[in-house]
Design a protein around this motif. Structure first.
Motif, PDB file in Angstrom:
ATOM      1  N   ARG A   5      39.975  48.184  50.119  1.00 12.54           N
ATOM      2  CA  ARG A   5      39.107  47.007  50.267  1.00 12.54           C
ATOM      3  C   ARG A   5      39.761  45.790  49.593  1.00 12.54           C
ATOM      4  O   ARG A   5      39.758  44.687  50.138  1.00 12.54           O
ATOM      5  N   TRP A  50      36.507  41.626  54.129  1.00 14.66           N
ATOM      6  CA  TRP A  50      36.403  43.062  53.841  1.00 14.66           C
ATOM      7  C   TRP A  50      35.705  43.292  52.497  1.00 14.66           C
ATOM      8  O   TRP A  50      35.150  44.382  52.272  1.00 14.66           O
ATOM      9  N   THR A  92      31.411  43.513  52.893  1.00 15.38           N
ATOM     10  CA  THR A  92      30.656  44.507  53.654  1.00 15.38           C
ATOM     11  C   THR A  92      29.525  45.068  52.814  1.00 15.38           C
ATOM     12  O   THR A  92      29.528  44.982  51.584  1.00 15.38           O
ATOM     13  N   LYS A 100      34.069  47.669  59.607  1.00 16.36           N
ATOM     14  CA  LYS A 100      35.015  47.525  58.491  1.00 16.36           C
ATOM     15  C   LYS A 100      34.845  48.648  57.481  1.00 16.36           C
ATOM     16  O   LYS A 100      35.832  49.197  56.955  1.00 16.36           O
TER      17      LYS A 100
END
Length: 574
Positions: free
Chosen positions: A287, A294, A297, A331
């Motif tokens: 991540r 990203w 999320t 993602k």
């Protein structure tokens, strides 16, 4: 696929029907009142021939797939009124006045004088061609009517519905391919089915139509078929924080690994096979490396995916539309998949359950391709994209027209309830009694009965395509390959059609032969499915048009045509 009976068989080796409700009492009262009338007037042993058939294909289509004979044979084999059945019948207002001798007669009835002819399981059928022919004593044949209709109507309707969906998903010749994969259909409808029996029957007979699996665990156990499932939104919703998956560890599957050259490891370079790693830390590492959006999320969703991956690292498939399909779900799936890849595992894919399935599937595929290329991970191109959400035949056709990247369709409600048409409408009609043809007339021509016992044949052209079905009287000459035959429309006096078939296939086979019992192997689910695939491939493509399809002709011999019209005229004058 191997079928395991619910009910144990007797010494014959033929199991009881899978549903223990399938007994002689699973019938309409008028069958029993007619039975008494026949017996009372000495007609009970008259030799009858009944035909079970339908008058119109379902779903405005051009074909029907016959199913249910696998349960008809066990029912016929075990047909017997029990003492409890007889006691109940004696107590009913409609029968309590009947003589004791009638009930003694009923208690001794079986199907040892009955003969059944039928199409093979999974055979494509057309209107008016018999699916099953029942011959034997009038009373016994009459008492089979309701149950046989019950055992054939829904299975045949369901298999036909399934086959139409499979054709819509993959094409007549499986030419629709999504990134070199032919889309598959899986049944997800148990929760929406009409009760346990409707649900089980749907799970079973959709396989004949070409579905490759079911979510129904009981069907998996009893039928030996593949079961499929992932997770529901509830699982994702049940997690709210990454703290819930702290210290969850995963065993390393592959010790050897190397960097891809782009910062993504294809195996844990510091791990030893059999050792464990904290999956959350691996996920957070990726991540951070990917950065930007990203990092935004949904944490609860990410925690749910990590928890599920810990349980199923070899079969991780995530439902990604709980919050935001692209910005979060997709993602988060990729983050977990990267971590699993480092540990030596390959994720399965994603499921979409809402939104514009065509557009979303293509966006997901695009991101898989970007990650695969960026980090040299070709295995990411193998991810399945599963779609559900009230899919029906029209949805599948629309998705094809739009373009999509879906590799598996999970189909539930519209399959198992046959929402587009809830019943097939098979009928069971007396066509011959004591060797003499019988006719039923109607002002509605479609309900006029073609009298007499018949044989049925499928006539093929030189390309191997079915050209027509032909019915002839039981004792007349049959069509032969390479020999011209004159065929008639049964209900008109139109000019006959002369046709020379390249191949002729007889459709009806004896499956139950009086005291000899069952005498023909019933095709397994796998065999019937293969049979359906081959037959659909052989059809004229115009028969598979979504609307206004070409209808195959069902013709008769001259003798059958003439006998029908002679009886029609003579009985109409009455």
């Amino acid at each position: 696929m191997s079928e395991e009976p619910i009910n144990k068989d007797d010494a014959s080796g033929i199991p009881l029907p899978m549903n223990n409700l399938v007994t002689p009492l699973l019938t309409d009262l008028y069958q029993l009142t007619m039975a008494y009338g026949y017996w009372k007037n000495g007609k009970h042993n008259d030799q009858a021939v009944f035909e079970l058939f339908f008058r119109k294909n379902p779903f405005k289509g051009s074909f029907t797939i016959f199913c249910g004979i696998d349960q008809v044979i066990p029912f016929v084999h075990h047909f017997k009124f029990t003492e409890s059945d007889i006691s109940y019948l004696k107590s009913t207002p409609g029968l309590q006045h009947c003589e004791e001798e009638f009930f003694t007669y009923l208690s001794n009835l079986d199907c040892s004088e009955v003969q059944l002819q039928a199409l093979d399981q999974g055979c494509i059928a057309f209107p008016r061609v018999p699916l099953i022919v029942v011959s034997g004593p009038l009373v016994v044949c009459q008492l089979l009517e309701t149950t046989l209709l019950n055992l054939v109507n829904f299975p045949s309707l369901l298999a036909t519905n399934a086959a139409r969906m499979v054709v819509a998903a993959r094409g007549q010749h499986s030419t629709i391919k999504i990134h070199n994969r032919v889309p598959a259909c899986v049944e997800f409808g148990l929760r929406r089915a009409q009760g346990p029996d409707g649900g089980f029957s749907a799970s079973k007979y959709c396989l004949v139509g070409g579905f490759v699996g079911t979510s129904n665990v009981l069907a998996g156990k009893l039928l030996g078929v593949a079961i499929s499932g992932t997770q529901a939104h509830a699982f994702v919703q049940s997690y709210t924080s990454l703290d819930e998956v702290k210290d969850m560890r995963l065993k390393i599957k592959s010790p050897e690994g190397s960097s891809s050259g782009n910062g993504i490891s294809s195996g844990s370079s510091n791990a030893v096979e059999g050792s464990t790693v904290e999956l959350l830390q691996l996920v957070l590492k990726y991540r951070q490396k990917l950065g930007g959006d990203w990092l935004k999320t949904n944490d609860g969703e990410l925690a749910a995916f990590i928890a599920y991956a810990i349980g199923f690292p070899h079969a991780f498939l995530a439902l990604i539309d709980t919050y935001n399909t692209i910005k979060s779900g997709l993602k988060n799936f990729i983050l977990v998949s990267l971590a699993l890849h480092e540990c030596g595992y390959q994720s399965r894919g994603i499921r979409l359950d809402s939104g514009d399935l065509a557009a979303l599937s293509q966006e997901c595929r695009k991101m898989f391709e970007e990650i695969a290329e960026k980090y040299n991970l070709p295995s990411f191109l193998d991810f399945a994209i599963v779609a559900s959400n009230d899919i029906n035949e029209a949805t599948l056709l629309e998705l094809n027209s739009k373009g999509h990247a879906i590799t598996v369709f999970g189909i539930g409600t519209n399959l198992v309830t046959c929402q587009a048409q809830p019943a097939l409408g098979c009928v069971f009609k007396l066509v011959q009694l004591n060797g003499k043809p019988r006719i039923k007339l109607s002002s509605d021509k479609v309900k006029v009965l073609i009298p007499g016992q018949k044989r049925a044949f499928r006539l093929f052209n030189a390309e191997g395509t079915p050209e027509m079905d032909l019915m002839v009287e039981i004792r007349e000459d049959i069509p032969k390959a390479g020999v011209e035959y004159t065929c008639y429309n049964p209900f008109t006096d139109d000019a006959p059609l002369k046709f020379t078939p390249a191949r002729v296939e007889e459709l009806l086979h004896t499956v139950w032969n009086k005291k000899d019992g069952a005498c023909r192997k019933i095709l397994s689910l796998e065999e019937a499915q293969a049979n359906v695939f081959q037959q659909i491939k052989s059809l004229n493509p115009e028969m598979l048009r979504p609307s206004d399809p070409l209808m195959i002709q069902v013709k008769t011999s001259k003798k059958l045509h003439d006998d029908l019209h002679e009886l029609w005229v003579s009985n109409k004058s009455l």
